[in-house]
Design a protein around this motif. Sequence first.
Motif, PDB file in Angstrom:
ATOM      1  N   SER A  43      32.489   0.879 -18.321  1.00 19.73           N
ATOM      2  CA  SER A  43      32.312   2.310 -18.562  1.00 19.73           C
ATOM      3  C   SER A  43      31.858   3.059 -17.317  1.00 19.73           C
ATOM      4  O   SER A  43      31.928   4.295 -17.286  1.00 19.73           O
ATOM      5  CB  SER A  43      31.290   2.537 -19.685  1.00 19.73           C
ATOM      6  OG  SER A  43      29.990   2.121 -19.269  1.00 19.73           O
ATOM      7  N   ARG A  44      31.406   2.317 -16.292  1.00 23.01           N
ATOM      8  CA  ARG A  44      30.858   2.989 -15.112  1.00 23.01           C
ATOM      9  C   ARG A  44      31.665   2.748 -13.838  1.00 23.01           C
ATOM     10  O   ARG A  44      31.944   3.681 -13.085  1.00 23.01           O
ATOM     11  CB  ARG A  44      29.402   2.548 -14.889  1.00 23.01           C
ATOM     12  CG  ARG A  44      28.439   3.143 -15.903  1.00 23.01           C
ATOM     13  CD  ARG A  44      27.097   2.431 -15.841  1.00 23.01           C
ATOM     14  NE  ARG A  44      26.094   3.102 -16.659  1.00 23.01           N
ATOM     15  CZ  ARG A  44      26.012   2.994 -17.975  1.00 23.01           C
ATOM     16  NH1 ARG A  44      26.884   2.245 -18.634  1.00 23.01           N
ATOM     17  NH2 ARG A  44      25.056   3.623 -18.652  1.00 23.01           N
ATOM     18  N   VAL A  45      32.023   1.504 -13.565  1.00 22.00           N
ATOM     19  CA  VAL A  45      32.635   1.182 -12.277  1.00 22.00           C
ATOM     20  C   VAL A  45      33.956   1.898 -12.054  1.00 22.00           C
ATOM     21  O   VAL A  45      34.136   2.552 -11.007  1.00 22.00           O
ATOM     22  CB  VAL A  45      32.783  -0.346 -12.120  1.00 22.00           C
ATOM     23  CG1 VAL A  45      33.479  -0.673 -10.792  1.00 22.00           C
ATOM     24  CG2 VAL A  45      31.416  -1.029 -12.179  1.00 22.00           C
ATOM     25  N   PRO A  46      34.934   1.832 -12.972  1.00 23.37           N
ATOM     26  CA  PRO A  46      36.206   2.517 -12.707  1.00 23.37           C
ATOM     27  C   PRO A  46      36.052   4.020 -12.496  1.00 23.37           C
ATOM     28  O   PRO A  46      36.723   4.607 -11.637  1.00 23.37           O
ATOM     29  CB  PRO A  46      37.029   2.218 -13.972  1.00 23.37           C
ATOM     30  CG  PRO A  46      36.434   0.973 -14.526  1.00 23.37           C
ATOM     31  CD  PRO A  46      34.974   1.089 -14.246  1.00 23.37           C
ATOM     32  N   GLU A  47      35.169   4.636 -13.250  1.00 22.11           N
ATOM     33  CA  GLU A  47      34.956   6.079 -13.118  1.00 22.11           C
ATOM     34  C   GLU A  47      34.398   6.424 -11.740  1.00 22.11           C
ATOM     35  O   GLU A  47      34.853   7.369 -11.088  1.00 22.11           O
ATOM     36  CB  GLU A  47      34.004   6.561 -14.214  1.00 22.11           C
ATOM     37  CG  GLU A  47      33.737   8.049 -14.183  1.00 22.11           C
ATOM     38  CD  GLU A  47      32.773   8.508 -15.261  1.00 22.11           C
ATOM     39  OE1 GLU A  47      32.402   9.691 -15.256  1.00 22.11           O
ATOM     40  OE2 GLU A  47      32.394   7.671 -16.113  1.00 22.11           O
ATOM     41  N   LEU A  48      33.412   5.651 -11.280  1.00 17.65           N
ATOM     42  CA  LEU A  48      32.824   5.903  -9.967  1.00 17.65           C
ATOM     43  C   LEU A  48      33.826   5.617  -8.856  1.00 17.65           C
ATOM     44  O   LEU A  48      33.860   6.324  -7.837  1.00 17.65           O
ATOM     45  CB  LEU A  48      31.568   5.054  -9.788  1.00 17.65           C
ATOM     46  CG  LEU A  48      30.349   5.507 -10.587  1.00 17.65           C
ATOM     47  CD1 LEU A  48      29.272   4.432 -10.593  1.00 17.65           C
ATOM     48  CD2 LEU A  48      29.786   6.807 -10.000  1.00 17.65           C
ATOM     49  N   MET A  49      34.637   4.586  -9.028  1.00 14.96           N
ATOM     50  CA  MET A  49      35.673   4.291  -8.038  1.00 14.96           C
ATOM     51  C   MET A  49      36.623   5.471  -7.880  1.00 14.96           C
ATOM     52  O   MET A  49      36.981   5.862  -6.762  1.00 14.96           O
ATOM     53  CB  MET A  49      36.454   3.033  -8.439  1.00 14.96           C
ATOM     54  CG  MET A  49      35.691   1.735  -8.290  1.00 14.96           C
ATOM     55  SD  MET A  49      36.607   0.330  -8.985  1.00 14.96           S
ATOM     56  CE  MET A  49      38.127   0.397  -8.033  1.00 14.96           C
ATOM     57  N   LYS A  50      37.017   6.046  -8.987  1.00 19.10           N
ATOM     58  CA  LYS A  50      37.939   7.184  -8.954  1.00 19.10           C
ATOM     59  C   LYS A  50      37.289   8.389  -8.286  1.00 19.10           C
ATOM     60  O   LYS A  50      37.903   9.065  -7.460  1.00 19.10           O
ATOM     61  CB  LYS A  50      38.382   7.523 -10.375  1.00 19.10           C
ATOM     62  CG  LYS A  50      39.413   8.648 -10.452  1.00 19.10           C
ATOM     63  CD  LYS A  50      39.855   8.900 -11.886  1.00 19.10           C
ATOM     64  CE  LYS A  50      40.883  10.021 -11.968  1.00 19.10           C
ATOM     65  NZ  LYS A  50      41.316  10.272 -13.366  1.00 19.10           N
ATOM     66  N   GLU A  51      36.031   8.661  -8.652  1.00 15.83           N
ATOM     67  CA  GLU A  51      35.316   9.811  -8.084  1.00 15.83           C
ATOM     68  C   GLU A  51      35.130   9.667  -6.582  1.00 15.83           C
ATOM     69  O   GLU A  51      35.223  10.642  -5.837  1.00 15.83           O
ATOM     70  CB  GLU A  51      33.943   9.949  -8.751  1.00 15.83           C
ATOM     71  CG  GLU A  51      33.973  10.443 -10.184  1.00 15.83           C
ATOM     72  CD  GLU A  51      32.578  10.488 -10.779  1.00 15.83           C
ATOM     73  OE1 GLU A  51      31.612  10.178 -10.036  1.00 15.83           O
ATOM     74  OE2 GLU A  51      32.456  10.828 -11.965  1.00 15.83           O
ATOM     75  N   GLN A  52      34.847   8.442  -6.113  1.00 18.64           N
ATOM     76  CA  GLN A  52      34.461   8.234  -4.722  1.00 18.64           C
ATOM     77  C   GLN A  52      35.578   7.652  -3.863  1.00 18.64           C
ATOM     78  O   GLN A  52      35.378   7.383  -2.682  1.00 18.64           O
ATOM     79  CB  GLN A  52      33.212   7.342  -4.675  1.00 18.64           C
ATOM     80  CG  GLN A  52      32.043   7.952  -5.421  1.00 18.64           C
ATOM     81  CD  GLN A  52      30.799   7.085  -5.423  1.00 18.64           C
ATOM     82  OE1 GLN A  52      30.706   6.090  -4.713  1.00 18.64           O
ATOM     83  NE2 GLN A  52      29.806   7.457  -6.242  1.00 18.64           N
TER      84      GLN A  52
END
Length: 658
Positions: A43-52
């Motif tokens: 729930s966290r890693v893919p979203e942060l990867m996309k943002e950053q």
Amino acid sequence: MRTWTARAWAVLLVVAITGLLAPPAHADPVRLDPAEVEDFLDSRVPELMKEQGVPGAAVTVVADGEEVVSRGYGEADPESGTPVSPAETSFPTGSVAKSFTAVAVLQLAERGDVDLHADVNTYLPEEAHIPRTPSGEPVTLHHLLTHTPGFEDAMAGAVSADPDGHTSLQDHIARDRPDLIYPPGRFTSYSNYGIAVAGAVVERVSGRPFIDYARENIFGPLGMERSAFAQKEADLPAHFATASRSMLTPGGGRAPGPEIGSNDFPAGYAFATAPDMGRFMLALLGEGAYGGERILAPETVEEMLGRRAEVHPLISAMGYGVYERFTGEPRVVGHHGDFLGANMEYAVVPEAGVGIVVAANGDADADFQDALWTVVIDAFLAEFTGAEQDTLPDGAGQGGGAGEGERPLSDYAGDYHAARVDRSGPTMLPTVLGSLRPASVDGDGLRMSCSAAPEEQHWTRIGDGLFRSADGEETAAFIEDGGEVVGLVCDSYPMHPYVKVAWHQTPAPWLAAAGAALLVLLSMLVWPAAALVRRVSVRGAGERGADDGRERTPRAARAARWTAGAAGLVLAAALGTVVALMGTEAAQMAFFTGSPVLEIPLAVAALPVAAVLALTVAAWRRRWWSVPVRAHYTAVGAAFAVFLSVAWHFNFVWTPWS
């Protein structure tokens, strides 16, 4: 028979009592539900990867003596579209490698082959000896492993831009030694060179190349089959599948990380998969043992993870090859590493028996404290172990004024900048400017900043030399030496303290001098305007058929002005070149290789400036122009000299002896 039975019962009783009295390896071990951990990460890693903008990442979580979860996300190589395989994709570790090097040194200390508190020169060849500082205190392995030897952060010579151009570790430490700028033990001044020296000691004392020593004594015993040190990526075993690297460019784009040859590889050029890092963390959490193999004795692990370099008991501290993530309960230690487009960070909670590592093959388009790996690890620790930053002691933070025996607030006021600074290279100016932290008295506290963010706020005294920020998110402790305040350190950055400097040691007076020099140089624009007026005046006189009788300017004097104008244009071009290069891959490589690419432009500009200075002398000797005009030309020459002197002070002018 009765005697034997009595003795047996006595032994059993002693063992039982000892077991009851001895603290367990994990006072409160945590058992994690793999499904919950997976849900958390997914729930966290893919979203942060996309943002950053991070192309790929891998995460491993360990607890209660075993791996709980290993997950891979995104692409190991965006060009080929190869996905990250947590079990197979090896990531560059960056400075996480320092933890491996610390283990190697501590292994030698366990065997009695080295003394952590002896002069490190005992184990080095004469050509690599570290000179004593004026204090006379020697640099030791203890200093090297805690980043307290006092070296400047000169990185020149750490790598070669040609992957095949690397040198031996022993040659590197002898050839590229930075200056000692602090007494050993005073400041934590992060030093890649210091860890390279520690690796060289391992090499010399063990009689094995460092890369082989680490494989045979750390990676091999722990079953870390896809982990290794290397001097170039091509030297890694054939079965390694290494992730690409993605660097952020100044324009906000991305570029592949360059291939290099590493000279200081014990400090940062290793590769590992996330599950391999899980085995390493399990060894630290298992009192030095994992999978039936032991790499360190329990007491040595305790020493490694302990507070080996402490400023204040309520501020996080350095261990050997590790540092505390923040001050709080339960205690968290680990290390972060980054290298030209790759990042890795791990954290272990000894009390809970839990560890987590996050590896990424790209720089994060975010501030350090908001980067993917930092955010994921902090959130994981808080949710699954209860570990959060909390440095306020019971009852602290209530008062403000100085109590009996406490220092007056004015003693803490002054200018501070990062202790980690390269005084020999062109990173000096941006490092000092970017880390400048002025502190001033603000009512019953101080006004300052003490974190990665430069925003100032009010800080309240909560103890002698200890202050808490108004937002409640940071605690700072001031460093004292010889009864004087000499620096400060932030709780969340124990590896990067600040050193107190006098006003004339800040960039302000230097930059003011450079600015004034530029204003004087701009006054040269008066010359072409004056020449145009003279030309019009002479032409008008000619039309009237009469010579006004004025003396013509000597040809040499006109050449002097043309030379000064040319020097100004060359200087402007040189400045533009340096600005354009700053932040590029070429500049980043220059910091590591020692290339003078950022210093050559202004060195070229110094040539016409030298001619201007010589012509200034000639102008006075031959009495070119009127006295006011000569004075103006002299001021222009002096301005050139002042500007280049400032540039030279900040290491932006190459010289044959630099």
